[in-house]
Structures are given as structure tokens and as C-alpha cells.
Design a protein around this motif. Sequence first.
Motif, PDB file in Angstrom:
ATOM      1  N   LEU A 114       0.818  -1.211   0.000  1.00 23.92           N
ATOM      2  CA  LEU A 114       0.000   0.000   0.000  1.00 23.92           C
ATOM      3  C   LEU A 114       0.855   1.266   0.000  1.00 23.92           C
ATOM      4  N   GLU A 115       1.945   1.223   0.753  1.00 23.32           N
ATOM      5  CA  GLU A 115       2.759   2.424   0.917  1.00 23.32           C
ATOM      6  C   GLU A 115       4.166   2.050   1.363  1.00 23.32           C
ATOM      7  N   VAL A 116       5.140   2.785   0.882  1.00 18.98           N
ATOM      8  CA  VAL A 116       6.537   2.611   1.290  1.00 18.98           C
ATOM      9  C   VAL A 116       7.062   3.993   1.675  1.00 18.98           C
ATOM     10  N   THR A 117       7.592   4.099   2.897  1.00 24.69           N
ATOM     11  CA  THR A 117       8.037   5.394   3.400  1.00 24.69           C
ATOM     12  C   THR A 117       9.454   5.281   3.951  1.00 24.69           C
ATOM     13  N   GLU A 118      10.362   6.118   3.454  1.00 21.95           N
ATOM     14  CA  GLU A 118      11.714   6.143   4.007  1.00 21.95           C
ATOM     15  C   GLU A 118      11.680   6.788   5.384  1.00 21.95           C
ATOM     16  N   SER A 119      12.522   6.314   6.265  1.00 15.30           N
ATOM     17  CA  SER A 119      12.630   6.886   7.599  1.00 15.30           C
ATOM     18  C   SER A 119      13.236   8.287   7.503  1.00 15.30           C
ATOM     19  N   ARG A 120      12.662   9.234   8.258  1.00 14.81           N
ATOM     20  CA  ARG A 120      13.212  10.597   8.298  1.00 14.81           C
ATOM     21  C   ARG A 120      14.400  10.674   9.241  1.00 14.81           C
TER      22      ARG A 120
END
Length: 156
Positions: A114-120
Amino acid sequence: MIHDRRDTFGGYLEDFVPGDIFKHWPGKTVTEMDNHLFSLLTMNHNPLHIDERYMSEHQHGKILVNGALVLSLVVGMSVPEMSGKAIANLEYEKIVHTGPTFHGDTIYAESEILEVTESRSRPDRGIVYIETRANNNREEQILTMRRRFLVPKRPD
């Protein structure tokens, strides 16, 4: 030649693309022993899962497989393709039992990214958000669930 399954067990952040669907294999046929042992080990003594006589008069007419077992199996089936390299499981949500599971049913599952988010805060990792859907051998949907897990990026 030596093959090391760790190389192909789970994925790195870059391996996950929103919209991709992973079909998990093999399926798992749930036995009476699986259900009874799980129910007793987890102290879930609900007669729905362990009392054949009680269930003979119930609307289903037979024992229902413990829903927590179904969830556990479906998550486990997804690990080799999804979270095998996970640093941590972060969240389980929207767990919906959409149909019953009985002794002798075989469970199959697939997961959609559904979603892929890089760590901030940590550039070497990120969060993958998936929906996993499970069907039985009659192609009836029995469960849907979503989860987030933290995975590393591919090493240089």
C-alpha cells in the motif's frame, strides 16, 4: 554450491513498490490438532473452538477454527516475501474476519503493498505498509488485515 536463504528471505525497502501483489505459497491446511492445541495454549477455552457437541447445535454446526490462529497463520505465510528482513513489526490494524474457517480448510494468502516510506530519522531503513487477504480452498475470503513493518534499505 551453497545457497543461503537469508539472501532471499524477505525484502529490502527498495524491493517494495505500491500496487505490487505478492502471492504467498504454500497454503496451510488447518487440522483439528492445530486448532485445539492453539486454543488450549493461548487459554482460549471458548466452546466455539473446542466443544464439538456444543457446536453441533450452533449456527455453523461444527467447530470454528480460532480466529487468532487464522491471523497468526496468515501473518506467518507472508513473512518469507514481506517481513523476513524486518527490523521490527510496528503495527497490526483493520483485522477483519470476513468468513469462518473450519477443520480441514486450507488457507491461502496474498499481500498488496500500500505504501513505502523512508525513515526521516534513520536513512538506512523505512516502513512498508501492506494489506494481506486470505481465502480458503473454496476461494471464499476469510480474513483481511493491514500491518506496518520496518525494514532496512539494501546494503551498499
